[in-house]
Design a protein around this motif. Sequence first.
Motif, PDB file in Angstrom:
ATOM      1  N   GLU A 142       0.830  -1.209   0.000  1.00  0.00           N
ATOM      2  CA  GLU A 142       0.000   0.000   0.000  1.00  0.00           C
ATOM      3  C   GLU A 142       0.865   1.260   0.000  1.00  0.00           C
ATOM      4  O   GLU A 142       0.558   2.251  -0.671  1.00  0.00           O
ATOM      5  N   HIS A 143       1.973   1.205   0.737  1.00  0.00           N
ATOM      6  CA  HIS A 143       2.892   2.346   0.736  1.00  0.00           C
ATOM      7  C   HIS A 143       3.500   2.542  -0.641  1.00  0.00           C
ATOM      8  O   HIS A 143       3.668   3.680  -1.113  1.00  0.00           O
ATOM      9  N   MET A 144       3.835   1.441  -1.323  1.00  0.00           N
ATOM     10  CA  MET A 144       4.404   1.538  -2.663  1.00  0.00           C
ATOM     11  C   MET A 144       3.407   2.143  -3.652  1.00  0.00           C
ATOM     12  O   MET A 144       3.805   2.822  -4.602  1.00  0.00           O
ATOM     13  N   ILE A 145       2.111   1.895  -3.450  1.00  0.00           N
ATOM     14  CA  ILE A 145       1.095   2.522  -4.302  1.00  0.00           C
ATOM     15  C   ILE A 145       1.198   4.045  -4.194  1.00  0.00           C
ATOM     16  O   ILE A 145       1.178   4.761  -5.196  1.00  0.00           O
ATOM     17  N   LEU A 146       1.316   4.541  -2.966  1.00  0.00           N
ATOM     18  CA  LEU A 146       1.483   5.983  -2.780  1.00  0.00           C
ATOM     19  C   LEU A 146       2.732   6.487  -3.484  1.00  0.00           C
ATOM     20  O   LEU A 146       2.710   7.545  -4.135  1.00  0.00           O
ATOM     21  N   CYS A 147       3.830   5.735  -3.364  1.00  0.00           N
ATOM     22  CA  CYS A 147       5.091   6.163  -3.981  1.00  0.00           C
ATOM     23  C   CYS A 147       4.965   6.224  -5.496  1.00  0.00           C
ATOM     24  O   CYS A 147       5.441   7.184  -6.132  1.00  0.00           O
ATOM     25  N   ARG A 148       4.340   5.216  -6.085  1.00  0.00           N
ATOM     26  CA  ARG A 148       4.220   5.197  -7.548  1.00  0.00           C
ATOM     27  C   ARG A 148       3.393   6.392  -8.035  1.00  0.00           C
ATOM     28  O   ARG A 148       3.741   7.040  -9.022  1.00  0.00           O
ATOM     29  N   PHE A 149       2.304   6.686  -7.337  1.00  0.00           N
ATOM     30  CA  PHE A 149       1.456   7.784  -7.789  1.00  0.00           C
ATOM     31  C   PHE A 149       2.011   9.141  -7.375  1.00  0.00           C
ATOM     32  O   PHE A 149       1.600  10.166  -7.936  1.00  0.00           O
ATOM     33  N   ALA A 150       2.942   9.179  -6.431  1.00  0.00           N
ATOM     34  CA  ALA A 150       3.586  10.448  -6.075  1.00  0.00           C
ATOM     35  C   ALA A 150       4.435  10.982  -7.219  1.00  0.00           C
ATOM     36  O   ALA A 150       4.768  12.170  -7.241  1.00  0.00           O
ATOM     37  N   ASP A 151       4.793  10.118  -8.169  1.00  0.00           N
ATOM     38  CA  ASP A 151       5.553  10.570  -9.340  1.00  0.00           C
ATOM     39  C   ASP A 151       4.657  11.151 -10.427  1.00  0.00           C
ATOM     40  O   ASP A 151       5.147  11.606 -11.459  1.00  0.00           O
ATOM     41  N   GLN A 152       3.340  11.125 -10.210  1.00  0.00           N
ATOM     42  CA  GLN A 152       2.402  11.621 -11.227  1.00  0.00           C
ATOM     43  C   GLN A 152       2.141  13.120 -11.038  1.00  0.00           C
ATOM     44  O   GLN A 152       1.015  13.542 -10.756  1.00  0.00           O
ATOM     45  N   THR A 153       3.213  13.919 -11.188  1.00  0.00           N
ATOM     46  CA  THR A 153       3.057  15.369 -10.984  1.00  0.00           C
ATOM     47  C   THR A 153       3.597  16.184 -12.153  1.00  0.00           C
ATOM     48  O   THR A 153       3.736  17.397 -12.036  1.00  0.00           O
ATOM     49  N   ALA A 154       3.908  15.530 -13.254  1.00  0.00           N
ATOM     50  CA  ALA A 154       4.473  16.246 -14.407  1.00  0.00           C
ATOM     51  C   ALA A 154       3.464  17.258 -14.940  1.00  0.00           C
ATOM     52  O   ALA A 154       2.246  17.039 -14.906  1.00  0.00           O
ATOM     53  N   VAL A 155       3.954  18.357 -15.473  1.00  0.00           N
ATOM     54  CA  VAL A 155       3.087  19.469 -15.882  1.00  0.00           C
ATOM     55  C   VAL A 155       2.156  19.074 -17.025  1.00  0.00           C
ATOM     56  O   VAL A 155       1.079  19.663 -17.178  1.00  0.00           O
ATOM     57  N   GLN A 156       2.543  18.092 -17.833  1.00  0.00           N
ATOM     58  CA  GLN A 156       1.709  17.721 -18.971  1.00  0.00           C
ATOM     59  C   GLN A 156       0.532  16.826 -18.584  1.00  0.00           C
ATOM     60  O   GLN A 156      -0.325  16.532 -19.422  1.00  0.00           O
ATOM     61  N   LEU A 157       0.468  16.385 -17.327  1.00  0.00           N
ATOM     62  CA  LEU A 157      -0.630  15.537 -16.876  1.00  0.00           C
ATOM     63  C   LEU A 157      -1.866  16.374 -16.562  1.00  0.00           C
ATOM     64  O   LEU A 157      -1.760  17.577 -16.268  1.00  0.00           O
ATOM     65  N   PRO A 158      -3.049  15.753 -16.575  1.00  0.00           N
ATOM     66  CA  PRO A 158      -4.270  16.493 -16.219  1.00  0.00           C
ATOM     67  C   PRO A 158      -4.188  17.037 -14.794  1.00  0.00           C
ATOM     68  O   PRO A 158      -3.571  16.406 -13.915  1.00  0.00           O
ATOM     69  N   PRO A 159      -4.809  18.194 -14.544  1.00  0.00           N
ATOM     70  CA  PRO A 159      -4.729  18.825 -13.206  1.00  0.00           C
ATOM     71  C   PRO A 159      -5.178  17.906 -12.082  1.00  0.00           C
ATOM     72  O   PRO A 159      -4.572  17.905 -11.000  1.00  0.00           O
TER      73      PRO A 159
END
Length: 627
Positions: free
Chosen positions: A560-577
Amino acid sequence: MKDNVTEEHLYLAFSRQYRDSIFPLHTSISLFLLSYCDCKLFKVFLVPTGEDVGDECVTENLAGDLELHLISRCQLPLVVQSCTLPAVVVKDDRFCRAGLSVVLRHIIQKTFEADPAKKDLLELLGFKKTCLKACAEVSQWTRLCEISIPLAVERFLTASPEHCQAIPPDILLFERKLGEPVRVHNDDKIRRQKLQQQKAGAKAAVPVLGEEATEELKPGEAPQHPPSSLELSVAFSKLLAQESPDAINREAPHIRRTKTSDLPLLDHVFAEGLYFTVADLVLLPCIHQFLVSSKKQGRNLVNLPLISSWYRRVQEVPGVKKAAGKCNMELLQLPELMSAPEEELQDPSSVPDELEEDNEDSHFIGGPRPTMTKLMENGIEAKFSPHPCPNWTLDWTSLPSAVSPGEGKMSRDRALRKQQQLNNLVAAVTKLAKPGDVIVDFCSGGGHVGIVLAYMMPSCQVVLIENKELSLIRAKDRSDELGLNNIWFIQANLDYFNGNFNIGVALHACGVATDMVIEHCLRARAAFVVSPCCYGFIQNTVKFKYPRSHQFKEILSYKEHMILCRFADQTAVQLPPERRLIGKQCMGLVDLDRAWAAEEHNYSVQVMSMEPESCSPKNNMFVGIPT
């Protein structure tokens, strides 16, 4: 041979002499490599780890034809005193290389630079010169070669007879790795050659080069007993600078049409695969001492047929027997071994769990919302403290160009964002620092943070620590241009820095490196200012287990902690807000876990966003102060 090579000082620890080795084994390994490379570019010092010892305590033959000098630890250059040995430093300079792998790789590179005719030495660094380059904290292989096996052999040699009955688990792990299939760059052609050889009914003899051969091969000389397997033919053809006969033959049409998945796998010839590398030179003195001790104890090596074959094979490499002779290593002539019946083998479960690959599934299905909801139900949400000085900025236009991150090949926009990031870290450090403080810039890269701090705070000592040599050299060039005299440069993995300091800084320390930096600061009771990065690379290691804090451990599993880590990388500017917002919340939760873990060590920690947040997709920043 170039005549204008700058003399460097090599410092090696010396705790005791054991048979034909110097302890710690890192020292014996370093001396063996110097002999193998026939390198006399370094002035070599032995540094006793215990009480002062006299010259008579070191047997001359163990260093070959090298001259050794004894020096006490208090006489070491200050920058070396902050490092774990072995370490190399240019005389009267502030640039230090520390740690076994970094030092050995430097010896090889330095020897080649002094004599470019020794091109074969560069091959020791492996494909793309990456052999043992990754730090031991993230690379199981580097850890096994650099730390685990040398320490395991030292413990085995010094244990009382009743406590050394079993083969050390790390030795068994090496035996197991020698039995794993080899993956090398562009191996498709070699595997097709092997299939053709098998189809032709070639005999798969045990790959040993004749036990009775006692004279070493000279460079360019073929073995008296030619290799009998394709892998050996390829490996030794490269060593002897010859073209492998098997490589010349064109495959038959039916071989060329064979699917890659149906091709036979390649067997190990040397420690890392087909080719002889510095890893073999690291392991040979260790395995040699283990085998000598085992032989004296009458131990049956039936558990280690692959290590025994590897040990005999390495002896046939040009230069190895000569180097061993210089270091007074009497290499054994082992008999050929066959694997024991399964019931006689030592239980493989004796290999420690921490040495095993993490088999837990890292391919997660689903998003982070269930995990975030689970935390919210327990009263845990991402918390960000207000920035203490959001508008603080350096006057970049008034600073020398060498201070600015734009000095490199950065675009104007990237240089501006880097300046904004530096504003945040420098502002936080300025509030914490006092005259005389030692500030360590961990994972310093090209020195963007450290050089600004050294220039802005001349009354503080700044130490840059970075594993990548070229980045650190660029930082030193910028420092020299500025004439800074309050800055040191240490090329090493974080674990090899053991000096005292007051403030630790890291800008975008990747993955687990952030936790390594925080741990260093906790041990030193130093304040820290850290901006994490690469959350998706976070994973359990030998030293670090996730989640980090007691609160998170009681609620979340590792997965479950790794799920948070993987999605914590989803902050690139080209991604949806909306996705960026979830990524920011995941970043906040991962860093809240880290902050609470530090607070368990009596620290006050704030997690905040750098200003402006657009300066980086990874814009979180910790400020931790011991209470």
